[in-house]
Motif scaffolding. Structure first.
Motif, PDB file in Angstrom:
ATOM      1  N   UNK A   1       0.846  -1.234  -0.029  1.00 17.67           N
ATOM      2  CA  UNK A   1       0.082  -0.114  -0.067  1.00 17.67           C
ATOM      3  C   UNK A   1       0.909   1.256  -0.010  1.00 17.67           C
ATOM      4  N   UNK A   2       0.599   2.323  -0.681  1.00 18.05           N
ATOM      5  CA  UNK A   2       1.214   3.550  -0.813  1.00 18.05           C
ATOM      6  C   UNK A   2       0.109   4.588  -0.568  1.00 18.05           C
ATOM      7  N   UNK A   3       0.391   5.380   0.622  1.00 22.78           N
ATOM      8  CA  UNK A   3      -0.818   6.171   0.977  1.00 22.78           C
ATOM      9  C   UNK A   3       0.028   7.761   0.727  1.00 22.78           C
ATOM     10  N   UNK A   4      -0.977   8.466  -0.023  1.00 26.37           N
ATOM     11  CA  UNK A   4      -0.549   9.904  -0.465  1.00 26.37           C
ATOM     12  C   UNK A   4      -1.197  10.898   0.234  1.00 26.37           C
ATOM     13  N   UNK A   5      -0.496  11.812   0.859  1.00 22.23           N
ATOM     14  CA  UNK A   5      -1.338  13.102   1.366  1.00 22.23           C
ATOM     15  C   UNK A   5      -1.652  14.037   0.241  1.00 22.23           C
TER      16      UNK A   5
ATOM     17  N   UNK B   1      10.716   2.763  -2.340  1.00 24.51           N
ATOM     18  CA  UNK B   1       9.575   2.831  -2.456  1.00 24.51           C
ATOM     19  C   UNK B   1       8.657   4.081  -2.307  1.00 24.51           C
ATOM     20  N   UNK B   2       9.555   5.147  -1.731  1.00 27.93           N
ATOM     21  CA  UNK B   2       8.833   6.247  -1.559  1.00 27.93           C
ATOM     22  C   UNK B   2       9.025   7.213  -2.741  1.00 27.93           C
TER      23      UNK B   2
ATOM     24  N   UNK C   1       5.647  12.503  -3.322  1.00 25.57           N
ATOM     25  CA  UNK C   1       6.202  11.099  -2.783  1.00 25.57           C
ATOM     26  C   UNK C   1       5.026  10.613  -1.657  1.00 25.57           C
ATOM     27  N   UNK C   2       5.136   9.326  -1.698  1.00 29.01           N
ATOM     28  CA  UNK C   2       4.146   8.907  -0.443  1.00 29.01           C
ATOM     29  C   UNK C   2       4.174   9.305   0.782  1.00 29.01           C
ATOM     30  N   UNK C   3       3.262   9.255   1.461  1.00 23.88           N
ATOM     31  CA  UNK C   3       3.379   9.811   3.130  1.00 23.88           C
ATOM     32  C   UNK C   3       3.736   8.593   3.718  1.00 23.88           C
TER      33      UNK C   3
ATOM     34  N   UNK D   1      -5.095   9.732  -0.974  1.00 30.14           N
ATOM     35  CA  UNK D   1      -5.189   8.643  -1.999  1.00 30.14           C
ATOM     36  C   UNK D   1      -4.411   7.399  -1.435  1.00 30.14           C
ATOM     37  N   UNK D   2      -4.990   6.330  -1.547  1.00 36.86           N
ATOM     38  CA  UNK D   2      -4.133   5.133  -1.552  1.00 36.86           C
ATOM     39  C   UNK D   2      -3.943   4.336  -2.765  1.00 36.86           C
TER      40      UNK D   2
END
Length: 418
Positions: free
Chosen positions: A12-16, A356-357, A365-367, A131-132
């Motif tokens: 999983x990649x979480x984005x702010x 991964x970031x 970049x992912x949070x 978004x994830x």
């Protein structure tokens, strides 16, 4: 083939990225679909199927792609609070992360074969928060390096609308004795059934947390090991894993005898170790299976990290410095790993080399990155730190009482003893 019976990879990649539902459906999703389609033209195995024969003992499984094959894409909206999901040291309920993980489509069964998808995507909106992007894939289609290459390419195409990138390398004839290896491996693997869905049953009764080691802390650990054992230099990876292994042994809440065996397992990328070497963009699996052994009492001791780093380093060198061990050792390693069921095993998934970031879809970049598949067993995830250059993120999932004990030792007790 050796990865066919193993659990699925779930990342999983979480984005702010504050975004309304209308902008999400009108702009974000169409762009993601377009860029995903363009990416799959370069990575068609992710859109294809694996065919596992049931009645042809001399025909090994194969990755099969034809024009028109597609990848499953799920679109979802969640009312959950994104901030607690993306904290590091905060212990969080592991179960909630499974809502954002895509499921593979159902496999197709016939008397002759099983056909199953190897990957699926889910994009979840947290309205006005972020978004994830969730990605599930079968390890048999490609190792971590291949998966990270796919995800970073997709992000790059989505952000830059098709800027040039390094296409994957698919040639198999370059691998020495590949035909012999295929048949040898198939003789073993055909007695096992492939994994077709997630093996995690909810509730897991686990919590997850992420811990950070900075570059300075890693060097501090290496210096400690070197001062205690002036022998061959140990790698940063070996020291990181030995430190976590030792902390896990010290934080055990169960009554474990000191002479109880403890096992460490990981994989090592061997693309550059073959002759001729495979290119870094080789798509597939090119991994050496590494296994080291200690005892519970030795790891709990004051110098447990010294011994742990030594046996891990030796096991890695034994694997990656021997081409025959790389090519033929996978089968042996598979059988050895199957014998460890029910024993105390510390496994590592991922690598401090994986950035991964770096998967920026145009939202920054992912949070937070989460490897959900570590809920399946005793594995720990590793990747480059988001905030600290040269640092590493360590993801764990375990019972809360065990997590509390581990956190106390990782952050305070053992470091102070150093």
């Amino acid at each position: 083939m050796i990865w066919l019976p193993y659990h699925l990879m779930q990342n999983l990649f979480f984005y702010s990225f504050p975004c309304s539902e209308s902008n999400f459906s009108d702009t974000i999703i169409p762009n993601l679909k377009k860029s995903l389609s363009l990416t799959l033209k370069h990575f068609p195995p992710f859109a294809g199927k694996i065919i596992f024969p049931l009645t042809s003992p001399n025909t090994p499984p194969l990755s099969h792609y034809i024009s028109g094959d597609a990848i499953s894409l799920t679109i979802a909206v969640s009312n959950a609070d994104l901030i607690p999901l993306t904290e590091n040291n905060l212990s969080r309920d592991s179960d909630q992360f499974h809502h954002f993980v895509p499921e593979l489509p159902p496999a197709t069964h016939s008397p002759e074969q099983i056909r199953f998808a190897v990957a699926a995507v889910q994009v979840t909106l947290f309205p006005n928060q972020g978004i994830c992007v969730g990605f599930t894939n079968h390890q048999a289609i490609g190792d971590g390096s291949s998966t990270v290459g796919f995800l970073q390419t997709w992000a790059l195409i989505n952000k830059s609308n098709g800027r040039e990138f390094l296409s994957p390398f698919y040639e198999r004839n370059i691998v020495p004795n590949s035909d012999k290896l295929i048949q040898s491996c198939w003789e073993i693997i055909r007695t096992y059934k492939p994994t077709l869905s997630s093996s995690v049953s909810l509730p897991t009764y686990k919590t997850r947390a992420t811990f950070i080691l900075t570059e300075a802390e890693i060097q501090h650990l290496k210096n400690f090991v070197k001062n205690k054992n002036p022998g061959p230099n140990v790698s940063s990876f070996a020291v990181i894993c030995a430190y976590v292994w030792t902390c896990l042994a010290q934080s055990t809440v169960d009554d474990v005898a000191d002479d109880t065996p403890e096992y460490f397992t990981c994989t090592a990328d061997c693309r550059r170790r073959l002759n001729p070497p495979l290119p870094d963009n080789y798509f597939g699996n090119c991994l050496g299976l590494v296994q080291a052994e200690s005892t519970h009492g030795r790891l709990k001791g004051k110098e447990g990290i010294v011994f742990g780093a030594e046996v891990i380093n030796e096991a890695i060198q034994k694997t990656v410095n021997n081409e025959r061990a790389i090519l033929e050792g996978s089968i042996v390693g598979f059988l050895e790993r199957r014998k460890l069921s029910g024993k105390r095993v510390f496994g590592v998934t991922g690598s401090p080399r994986f950035d991964l970031y770096g998967a920026d879809f145009g939202w920054g970049k992912p949070k937070k990155f989460e490897a959900v598949h570590i809920d399946c067993g005793g594995s720990v995830s590793l990747c480059k730190s988001r905030e600290f250059k040269g640092g590493v993120e360590i993801g764990l999932s375990m019972k809360k009482v065990e997590m509390d004990a581990f956190e106390a030792i990782f952050n305070h007790g053992f470091k102070e003893a150093m």
